[in-house]
Scaffold this active site. Structure first.
Site, short mmCIF file in Angstrom:
data_model
loop_
_atom_site.label_atom_id
_atom_site.label_comp_id
_atom_site.label_asym_id
_atom_site.label_seq_id
_atom_site.Cartn_x
_atom_site.Cartn_y
_atom_site.Cartn_z
N ASP A 1 64.50 44.86 46.03
CA ASP A 1 63.21 45.37 46.87
C ASP A 1 61.91 45.19 46.49
OD1 ASP A 1 65.27 46.67 48.53
OD2 ASP A 1 65.52 48.40 46.85
N HIS B 1 67.71 52.44 47.60
CA HIS B 1 67.97 50.95 47.80
C HIS B 1 68.68 50.96 49.24
CE1 HIS B 1 68.56 46.96 48.11
NE2 HIS B 1 69.98 46.99 48.11
#
Ligand code: NAD
Ligand code: LMR
Length: 371
Positions: A187, A214
């Site tokens: 990310d 996530h």
């Protein structure tokens, strides 16, 4: 049943030298293969291993593929030793021998998404897989020292499953919850790439902190902490946030049924692995990292300074992706101040939604039957 891998001096670590062992579970998969290649070809250089012999022990239930991958890697002329382990393998090629003495376990084992699926759709299958692997980790690794890096999805729910399983298996409190790290590095890498592209800066990519979890809205990129984003309009930042939150979907869609992110994940997983391995090999101080971690021990007490402060800011969630200070003993500090630096939109729009979704994801992992 595949033949046992060809005996090859490159595949076995020397007994007399200091050694560092990585067990890679799911090594034959889309992430496992490029990650194995990076470890075999680069890790000794990335960690300045010196006299330390690195051993990569690869395990996968896809035995034939794994044995082939091992044979292939074993021809590479680097000092990183590789060994193959699979169900039905003899004692030297069993899961137990893969995990025995491992300093670090890296786990991308399990099912990946296909178009139309959410990460939560992977939970039933992958929770059973990681629960079983966590029991094996508890049986064969030293829970007082081993570090576990979990890549398998859904990270938000599976980290609680792994932490709880390891806690259930430990004979005495080992502090293992301080050493289970959910890998959310992809990310931050996406946020960095997309912001760099937006600013036309493709040489010196900005580092973007990402907190929360996530998956979708739980991914909270903190662009307000990047001076490079200062000149961007609110609309542009909102688009960047959306793109980071949906980065996984972008790849799943592009691969059109042939899996999810593998190469970028291998790249990010390797970077994190190298950082943690360097710390464990050289033992020359703490490192700054970022991961999805447990904030409390089994008895509810905070795992490290800053954990309580973070829970006062994240709606009381016991798991969160956050910048941390990491030592060989595990999480030493939760750097919760990042939440105090959020701008108005991040604090009042993004964080509440992140917390709402993450609470459900954590609940799924916490409710999962361990028996
Ligand atoms: P893949 O299907 O290509 O590979 C998974 C591998 O796991 C296969 O080789 C399979 O045989 C193996 N496996 C299945 N059960 C196992 C078990 N019990 N023990 C050992 N190995 C087992 O999938 P992939 O693309 O490599 O993705 C793996 C996982 O990583 C997925 O859950 C995916 O969603 C996740 N992922 C996470 C991130 C992240 O940022 N954390 C990024 C990308 C993918
Ligand atoms: C990603 O972010 O690419 C991974 O979590 C894989 C996925 O399913 O999106």
């Amino acid at each position: 049943m595949p033949h046992s891998p060809h005996p090859n001096i490159m595949t076995m670590p020397s007994e007399s030298l200091p050694s560092f062992k990585i067990a890679l579970l799911g090594a034959a998969g889309g992430i496992g293969q490029p990650l194995s290649l990076l470890i075999k070809s680069q890790l000794h250089l990335a960690v300045s291993a010196g006299a330390t012999r690195i051993h990569l022990a690869m395990y996968d239930v896809a035995a034939e593929t794994l044995v082939g991958v091992h044979a292939d890697l074993a021809h590479i002329d680097t000092p990183v030793a590789v060994s193959a382990h699979f169900p039905g393998g003899d004692a030297a090629h069993s899961l137990g021998s893969c995990l025995q003495g491992a300093d670090l376990v890296l786990c991308p084992a399990g099912m990946a998404r296909r178009p139309g699926m959410t990460r939560a759709d992977l939970f039933a299958t992958n929770a059973s897989i990681v629960r079983s692997l966590a029991r094996d980790i508890a049986m064969h690794c030293d829970l007082a020292t081993v570090h576990v890096l979990l890549i398998s999805n859904p990270v938000n729910s599976l980290v609680p499953v792994v932490v709880r399983t390891l806690q259930q298996c430990e004979l005495q409190p080992s502090g293992i919850e301080k050493r289970v790290l959910g890998v959310t590095a992809l990310d931050a890498t996406r946020a960095s790439t997309f912001l760099g592209e937006e600013c036309g800066n493709l040489h010196d990519f900005p580092r973007v902190p990402v907190i929360g979890g996530h998956s979708g809205a739980t991914i909270l990129p903190v662009f307000s902490q990047c001076p490079q984003a200062d000149d961007l309009s609110q609309q542009t930042v909102a688009k960047l946030v959306q793109r980071v939150q949906n980065g996984g979907d972008e790849v799943v869609k592009a691969k059109n049924g042939k899996g999810s992110a593998t190469l970028a994940m291998a790249h990010c997983g390797f970077r994190m692995l190298a950082q943690v391995s360097r710390m464990l090999i050289h033992r020359d101080g703490d490192i700054a990292a970022s991961a999805y971690v447990a904030l409390t021990h089994a008895d509810g007490t905070p795992v490290a300074p800053g954990a309580q402060e973070l829970m006062a800011r994240n709606g009381g969630l016991h798991y969160f992706a956050v910048p941390i200070t990491l030592s060989p003993q595990g999480v030493e500090e939760i750097r919760y101040r990042i939440v105090d630096y959020l701008n108005y939109n991040e604090l009042n729009e993004l964080l509440p939604v992140c917390i709402e979704h993450l609470r459900k994801d954590i609940e799924l992992g916490v409710q999962f039957q361990l028996e």
